[in-house]
Enzyme design. Structure first.
Site, PDB file in Angstrom:
ATOM      1  CG  ASP A 159      39.275  39.041  43.522  1.00 43.61           C
ATOM      2  OD1 ASP A 159      40.477  39.275  43.306  1.00 43.61           O
ATOM      3  OD2 ASP A 159      38.435  39.941  43.673  1.00 43.61           O
ATOM      4  CG  HIS A 166      40.609  42.275  41.627  1.00 41.69           C
ATOM      5  ND1 HIS A 166      39.977  42.141  42.845  1.00 41.69           N
ATOM      6  CD2 HIS A 166      40.933  43.589  41.519  1.00 41.69           C
ATOM      7  CE1 HIS A 166      39.943  43.314  43.460  1.00 41.69           C
ATOM      8  NE2 HIS A 166      40.518  44.213  42.673  1.00 41.69           N
TER       9      HIS A 166
END
Length: 508
Positions: A374, A405
């Site tokens: 992420d 993400h």
């Protein structure tokens, strides 16, 4: 237009500047201690290993290369999830030279790329106790003639909290589409001034202040008293959801909650900052949204400082941690701050807004779906509170090796809608392109937790009757208790119209 510009800039930057082996998936997948395997029995799909000194454990797929793992404290609910949530172990990330293997490109795609959704929204603007306005956007199919849902409907409500910047992403639209196809009533919560919500007061909502969300939840319970309430947050919206669950405890009215790609340690996240392309894009987007209210904000904040900031921390401090140039304190500040103790005001601000400040009071199951790569959240070891999931039986962490993400692209993104059990037993067929893995996982989590608590209630009723303590009336009383709290307060135990002005709220 802004979304297209950001997407083009991000792609050019990745291709020209950043190493291709990192962002195009040629590097090896992060080792999470487990592997991806085809769907099998629960005993074969999962491998359990003890972790830490507090009884926490890592539950992972058995086999070769790591794909996903479930971090949780051993409990009856955890065992039930392992047996009934098959989607958890079916994550198969993309491999090879494709943009879907890049966590960064997945994140940009989900945040900026347009999505032609068949879902339409009906807005309720709710007037709050301080005359401020927040909005609930109820998702409805485009073919549905009736725009409003009956208050007698027993369909579950899915409350969706977008990111703290107010951007409605592809992820939110696709989640609404998936939830509608499975019988849920999706409602998107919009904060003050977000998404076209009028700003009628000088007060903006602080990062982790759940006051406005609390009133919105009470309105949902008033409008749909017969349906269960579930909650999903996206990205930094998890700060608001976790704050609400912590402050309300067993009185949250929520049955279960999921955080998609959450940011947990938010003060550190603001202080450390992001890589400059992402931070520049987020700061620019937030300034564009606030510029509409520049004149009125000038009464409470230093607008010159606000619009000259180059970081997310600078924007947050300018909005909530400074005094006004006309001698009045910022509405959201403590009232005693000054330029000489800005650091102390910043720390005090996060004492009131840190999402995990009341985490021990959370009384419902909460699943967090995160990816190791992420680019928004940052390094896994320093940003994920693994000890929370290892020691608190209410929290579950589903950690994947890849996914970016709110991305979580798989090799078979076109999977059928029927892979997830419907909340009402009816499918409207709106999910034309299938449901993404993260959405299937969260919807399956909701179904499994609901079934688990229903089975627990039946077992307690049976045990009570066997002891001769329940009787007929006792069984009826327990049957109507809340799934999430084991104790239900009346949905309207006060004069609700004397507190809220919903009859005067704007509706479109």
């Amino acid at each position: 237009m802004l979304g297209w510009l950001l997407a083009v800039c991000a792609v050019v930057l990745v291709i020209l500047v950043w190493p291709g082996n990192t962002y195009f998936g040629t590097d090896s997948q992060p080792d999470l201690g487990m592997s991806q395997q085809p769907s099998r029995s629960a005993a074969e799909r999962w491998r359990v290993s003890d972790r830490g000194t507090d009884g926490g454990r890592v539950v992972s797929s058995d086999g070769g290369t790591a794909a996903v793992r479930l971090v949780c404290k051993p409990s009856a609910l955890a065992n039930y999830l392992l047996q009934h949530c098959r989607t958890f172990s079916e994550y198969s990330p993309c491999v090879g030279w494709t943009w879907r293997t890049s966590g960064f490109l997945q994140s940009v795609y989900e945040a900026c790329w347009p999505y032609d959704s068949p879902v339409q929204f009906v807005r309720d603007n709710l007037q709050l106790s301080d005359d401020g306005l927040v909005a609930l956007d109820w998702a409805v199919p485009s073919y549905q003639k009736r725009r409003r849902t009956s208050s007698h409907s027993t369909s579950p409500v899915l409350l969706i909290i977008p990111n703290s910047f107010g951007k409605i992403t592809r992820n939110v639209l696709k989640l609404c589409e998936a939830a509608l196809s499975l019988g849920y009533l999706p409602a998107v919560f919009n904060r003050r001034s977000h998404n076209g919500t009028p700003l009628t007061t000088l007060k903006l909502q602080q990062f982790g202040d759940p006051g406005d969300l609390r009133e919105a939840v009470r309105y949902i319970r008033y409008r749909q008293p017969a349906g269960r309430l579930y909650a999903v947050s996206e990205s930094t919206g998890a700060g608001l959801l976790l704050s609400y669950l912590g402050e309300c405890g067993s009185s949250s009215y929520v049955t279960a909650a999921v955080c998609l790609s959450p940011v947990f340690r938010c003060q550190s996240w603001f202080e450390n900052g992001l890589c400059w392309p992402i931070q520049w894009a987020l700061v620019l987007y937030q300034k564009m949204c606030l510029s509409r209210y520049r004149t009125v904000l000038g009464q409470t904040v230093h607008t010159d400082t606000l619009f000259s900031c180059g970081s997310l921390r600078g924007l947050e401090e300018a909005l909530f941690c400074q005094t006004a140039h006309k001698g009045t304190a910022l509405v959201a500040a403590t009232g005693t701050s000054s330029s000489n103790n800005s650091s102390g005001v910043w720390d005090a601000y996060w004492e009131r807004n840190e999402p995990l400040r009341d985490v021990d009071e959370v009384a419902i199951p909460v699943l967090s779906v995160c990816a190791h790569d992420d680019p928004i959240r940052g390094d896994t070891q320093s940003t994920l509170p693994l000890e929370l999931f290892e020691t608190n039986p209410h929290f579950f962490l589903l950690l994947t090796g890849r996914g970016g993400h709110c991305g979580f692209s798989t090799q078979c993104d076109g999977s059928s809608v029927g892979a997830v059990g419907s909340a009402t037993g009816v499918s409207s067929g709106i999910g034309r392109s299938g449901i993404s893995w993260s959405h299937r996982a969260l919807l399956e989590f909701f179904r499994a937790t609901t079934d688990f608590f229903a089975a627990e209630e039946r077992a307690k009723q049976l045990a009570s009757r066997r002891r001769g303590l329940g009787g007929g009336s006792g069984g009826r009383v327990f049957r109507h208790r809340s799934v999430s709290t084991c104790k239900r307060v009346p949905a309207c135990s006060h004069n609700i119209h004397a507190i809220y002005n919903w009859q005067r709220s704007y509706t479109r």
